[in-house]
Design a protein around this motif. Structure first.
Motif: not given
Length: 90
Positions: A31-35
């Motif tokens: 999972h890649y967050d927005r940052d």
């Protein structure tokens, strides 16, 4: 034997305007967050450009009847493949 209870897919689906669950990754899918995404996109080697090779002119694609026949042949092969799967399930 106990069957594990899986979460309802509709509860995992993203709906615009709703907050995403804090963790949607797994061992197979990170999972890649927005940052993290912003950091990747801001790197000099990141590019979303798609490279394609286009024909010079439309006449290079071949006879439309031949293309249509090839599509029909491929669809026929696919239909026979699906029929074989269906027959094996009976």
């Amino acid at each position: 034997m106990t069957v594990p209870q899986l979460p309802c897919p509709s509860r995992l689906a993203y709906r615009p305007g709703e907050e995403l669950p804090s963790h949607m990754g797994s061992r197979r899918f990170k999972h890649y967050d927005r940052d993290a995404v912003r950091k990747i996109l801001d790197s000099p080697s990141a590019s979303l450009a798609l490279k394609v090779k286009l024909a010079d002119a439309a006449e290079n694609f071949g006879d439309p009847r031949g293309i249509a026949q090839a599509i029909v042949d491929h669809l026929g092969d696919a239909q026979r493949g699906f029929q074989a799967v269906l027959d094996s399930l009976r």
